[in-house]
Design a protein around this motif. Structure first.
Motif, PDB file in Angstrom:
ATOM      1  N   LEU A 187       6.662   7.017  -4.666  1.00  0.00           N
ATOM      2  CA  LEU A 187       5.623   6.085  -5.094  1.00  0.00           C
ATOM      3  C   LEU A 187       6.105   5.065  -6.109  1.00  0.00           C
ATOM      4  CD1 LEU A 187       2.582   8.507  -5.487  1.00  0.00           C
ATOM      5  CD2 LEU A 187       2.978   6.875  -3.658  1.00  0.00           C
ATOM      6  N   TRP A 188       7.203   5.333  -6.813  1.00  0.00           N
ATOM      7  CA  TRP A 188       7.614   4.402  -7.869  1.00  0.00           C
ATOM      8  C   TRP A 188       7.947   3.019  -7.306  1.00  0.00           C
ATOM      9  CZ3 TRP A 188      11.294   8.124  -6.354  1.00  0.00           C
ATOM     10  CH2 TRP A 188      12.519   7.637  -5.918  1.00  0.00           C
ATOM     11  N   MET A 235       0.835  -1.200   0.000  1.00  0.00           N
ATOM     12  CA  MET A 235       0.000   0.000   0.000  1.00  0.00           C
ATOM     13  C   MET A 235       0.869   1.249   0.000  1.00  0.00           C
ATOM     14  SD  MET A 235      -3.058  -1.046  -0.125  1.00  0.00           S
ATOM     15  CE  MET A 235      -3.948   0.433   0.296  1.00  0.00           C
ATOM     16  N   VAL A 236       0.302   2.370  -0.427  1.00  0.00           N
ATOM     17  CA  VAL A 236       1.042   3.621  -0.464  1.00  0.00           C
ATOM     18  C   VAL A 236       1.335   4.082   0.951  1.00  0.00           C
ATOM     19  CG1 VAL A 236       0.947   6.029  -1.129  1.00  0.00           C
ATOM     20  CG2 VAL A 236      -0.007   4.296  -2.630  1.00  0.00           C
ATOM     21  N   ARG A 237       2.581   4.440   1.214  1.00  0.00           N
ATOM     22  CA  ARG A 237       2.959   4.930   2.533  1.00  0.00           C
ATOM     23  C   ARG A 237       2.653   6.410   2.635  1.00  0.00           C
ATOM     24  NH1 ARG A 237       7.193   1.513   1.113  1.00  0.00           N
ATOM     25  NH2 ARG A 237       8.359   3.255   0.248  1.00  0.00           N
ATOM     26  N   LYS A 238       2.084   6.838   3.712  1.00  0.00           N
ATOM     27  CA  LYS A 238       1.760   8.233   3.947  1.00  0.00           C
ATOM     28  C   LYS A 238       2.790   8.842   4.887  1.00  0.00           C
ATOM     29  CE  LYS A 238      -2.221   7.929   1.782  1.00  0.00           C
ATOM     30  NZ  LYS A 238      -2.518   8.619   0.545  1.00  0.00           N
ATOM     31  N   LEU A 270       4.882   9.171  -9.873  1.00  0.00           N
ATOM     32  CA  LEU A 270       6.089   8.522  -9.371  1.00  0.00           C
ATOM     33  C   LEU A 270       6.509   9.005  -7.991  1.00  0.00           C
ATOM     34  CD1 LEU A 270       8.183   8.557 -12.662  1.00  0.00           C
ATOM     35  CD2 LEU A 270       6.308   7.056 -11.961  1.00  0.00           C
ATOM     36  N   ALA A 271       6.171  10.240  -7.662  1.00  0.00           N
ATOM     37  CA  ALA A 271       6.519  10.792  -6.353  1.00  0.00           C
ATOM     38  C   ALA A 271       5.563  11.927  -6.050  1.00  0.00           C
ATOM     39  CB  ALA A 271       7.965  11.298  -6.341  1.00  0.00           C
ATOM     40  N   VAL A 272       5.237  12.087  -4.764  1.00  0.00           N
ATOM     41  CA  VAL A 272       4.364  13.184  -4.364  1.00  0.00           C
ATOM     42  C   VAL A 272       4.680  13.561  -2.923  1.00  0.00           C
ATOM     43  CG1 VAL A 272       2.480  11.605  -3.697  1.00  0.00           C
ATOM     44  CG2 VAL A 272       1.972  13.997  -4.217  1.00  0.00           C
ATOM     45  N   ALA A 304       6.088  -2.602  -9.724  1.00  0.00           N
ATOM     46  CA  ALA A 304       6.725  -1.345  -9.337  1.00  0.00           C
ATOM     47  C   ALA A 304       7.232  -0.645 -10.596  1.00  0.00           C
ATOM     48  CB  ALA A 304       7.878  -1.612  -8.375  1.00  0.00           C
ATOM     49  N   TYR A 305       7.510   0.646 -10.473  1.00  0.00           N
ATOM     50  CA  TYR A 305       8.073   1.425 -11.583  1.00  0.00           C
ATOM     51  C   TYR A 305       9.585   1.220 -11.584  1.00  0.00           C
ATOM     52  CZ  TYR A 305       8.304   5.473 -14.766  1.00  0.00           C
ATOM     53  OH  TYR A 305       8.483   6.313 -15.840  1.00  0.00           O
ATOM     54  N   GLN A 306      10.157   1.000 -12.753  1.00  0.00           N
ATOM     55  CA  GLN A 306      11.596   0.771 -12.874  1.00  0.00           C
ATOM     56  C   GLN A 306      12.213   1.906 -13.685  1.00  0.00           C
ATOM     57  OE1 GLN A 306      12.565  -3.381 -13.955  1.00  0.00           O
ATOM     58  NE2 GLN A 306      10.402  -3.870 -13.608  1.00  0.00           N
ATOM     59  N   PRO A 307      12.638   2.991 -13.025  1.00  0.00           N
ATOM     60  CA  PRO A 307      13.141   4.166 -13.747  1.00  0.00           C
ATOM     61  C   PRO A 307      14.307   3.831 -14.674  1.00  0.00           C
ATOM     62  CG  PRO A 307      12.797   4.674 -11.428  1.00  0.00           C
ATOM     63  CD  PRO A 307      12.660   3.193 -11.570  1.00  0.00           C
TER      64      PRO A 307
END
Length: 508
Positions: free
Chosen positions: A317-318, A1-4, A310-312, A372-375
């Motif tokens: 987030l990636w 899950m997305v970490r806050k 990807l990031a906020v 996951a996103y792989q930059p």
């Protein structure tokens, strides 16, 4: 899950709310007079009495309001109404930074939880989203001045508001931000790349979307608050800054509910039928003078199709699953005419492929929902299926033209690298308009070479050779057993591409 982020300050102890002033309803006359409640979903002024008796500390809200121009609306619960200011640059994040605040009419208390789209033509028409909310302490409240301490998700600190002239106020932060309160600058990333796939497929563990025929770009956005203006920086696939070429996307940051973020998407130019046109886009790619760019932006404006976050605000987030990233993207992105969310279709890749084929579009991309996103990497977790295949080729020469093309060229001679040598893969003589024939012929003339750059030069009548420095996109139906492109069509030059990165392994 997305970490806050976990830096939120605990709210103060709840205390009895100030009782409503007897004239609260009367103070909402200006609010009611400006609105047609048969058209707008905003709270009616009559709703004021419904929320007056709730216990607890007074509340505040900051609303992200995309009206004629973006501003934030600060509203403080006071004497039965929401006292309101429009703050064009939002609340400042650092002490010493002053932002204009324009006092507006008092609003009903139910406005403290309102978000939605105010209809065009109505007062304040446009999308409104909650940027921050919580409770506050009134440290000082007098004629033409107020000092408050906010306890919100994003704003946690002391602010001075003071009148300078009539409805004109200023707002300034009084204290230093707590450690971890403000997010670090977003990271520099390169885009993840998809692997060519031979045919469409269906899989409930995958998400499918249109493959947009445009220019890939990562968008790094930053809103004001630290003494600078909001800004958008667009970077192409190789990391070069392309922001000046697309001025109509400069306001992208206004559409993101975050202090900073990194988005992934595609810059596209739509034709009259609403389909992406790479040729329209390409006419703008080589412009570098400000006036020419401005004229082109009016003649052929572009749209940024957003498909990843990807990031906020300091959260990377990636590293999270795609499904979580997209859920967060839907929370922070407010689409508009120039900024759109690329639609996602779970499971049914074949149905989407047939739909884009019928509409003459490029293809589809399937993405594993749990990936996951792989930059900067190409991965099989993303698979592109094209209606017609496409490859980036090196231009190694050209043939002389005949008839209408006697002053330009007939076809481009194309190559791909294999084991360090440029191998001939075919020639493309279609896909050019008159303007492109003229401009490309001039560029080829400047690259003239006495010998063929190919390891296996083709025996083509009227061949002329050039230094292998230009890369173009070629659409084709398939590759022959002999390694030649079948039915190749020129789609445009690829600026900034490395010719030696164009290899035979790129055949889809």
């Amino acid at each position: 899950m997305v970490r806050k982020p976990t830096t939120e300050e605990p709210p103060p102890e709840r205390a009895p709310r100030r009782p409503a002033a007897p004239d609260a309803a009367g103070r909402l006359g200006a609010y009611a007079a400006k609105r047609d409640f048969s058209r707008t979903s905003e709270p009616d002024a009559a709703d004021a009495a419904d929320a007056q008796d709730a216990a607890g500390a007074p509340r505040f809200v900051v609303q992200h309001h995309l009206a004629t121009r973006l501003h934030h609306d600060l509203r403080l619960e006071r004497d039965g109404v929401a006292v309101s200011w429009a703050v064009p640059k939002g609340l400042p994040d650092l002490p010493g930074v002053r932002h204009l605040a324009i006092q507006t009419e008092d609003h009903p208390l139910r406005y403290l939880t309102f978000e939605g789209d105010i209809p065009a033509g109505e007062y304040g028409g446009g999308p409104m989203r909650i940027w921050d909310s919580g409770t506050y302490e009134a440290l000082e409240w007098g004629e033409g001045k107020a000092t408050v301490r906010l306890h919100g998700r994003r704003h946690r600190g002391e602010y001075h508001l003071f009148r300078t002239d009539a409805d004109q106020w200023m707002v300034v932060r009084a204290d230093q931000p707590a450690a971890g309160e403000l997010p670090p600058d977003p990271p520099a990333l390169l885009p993840m790349l998809a692997t060519a796939w031979p045919r469409p497929f269906d899989d409930d563990a995958w998400l499918f979307e249109v493959k947009w025929d445009g220019m890939r770009a990562l968008a790094r956005v930053q809103r004001p608050g630290r003494g600078t203006d909001g800004r958008t920086v667009l970077r192409a696939r190789h990391g070069n800054d392309i922001s000046p070429a697309w001025p109509e996307l400069a306001g992208l940051w206004e559409r993101v509910l975050a202090r900073n973020a990194v988005l992934d998407g595609e810059i596209v130019a739509l034709d009259d039928a609403g389909r992406p046109s790479f040729q329209r886009l390409q006419r703008r790619m080589h412009l570098d003078d400000e006036r020419g760019v401005a004229r082109a932006a009016k003649r052929a404006p572009v749209t940024y199709m957003v498909f990843d976050l990807l990031a906020v605000d300091g959260v990377e987030l990636w590293r999270e699953p795609l499904s979580d990233r997209l859920a967060r993207l839907d929370e922070v992105l407010v689409p508009s005419g120039r900024v759109q969310r690329s639609a996602v279709f779970p499971g049914d890749g074949s149905v989407l492929f047939e739909a884009v084929r019928e509409q003459g579009m490029e293809g589809v991309i399937g993405k594993r929902a749990a990936s996951a996103y792989q930059p900067g990497r190409r991965s099989r977790d993303w698979r592109k299926v094209k209606v017609r295949r496409e490859v980036s080729c090196v231009i190694g020469g050209w043939t002389t033209g005949e008839g209408r093309r006697s002053n330009s060229f007939g076809a481009l001679l194309l190559g791909l690298y294999a084991e360090g040598e440029l191998r001939y893969v075919g020639r493309a003589g279609t896909g050019f308009d008159e303007a492109e024939l003229t401009s490309l012929a001039a560029r080829l003339a400047r690259l003239a070479a006495p010998e063929a750059p190919f390891a296996d030069p083709p025996r083509v009548p009227g061949a002329r050779w050039v230094r292998p420095e230009l890369v173009c996109r070629i659409e084709y139906s398939e590759a022959t057993e002999g390694g030649l492109l079948r039915v190749p069509v020129h789609k445009g030059l690829v600026d900034g591409a490395d010719p030696r990165a164009c290899t035979v392994e790129d055949f889809g």
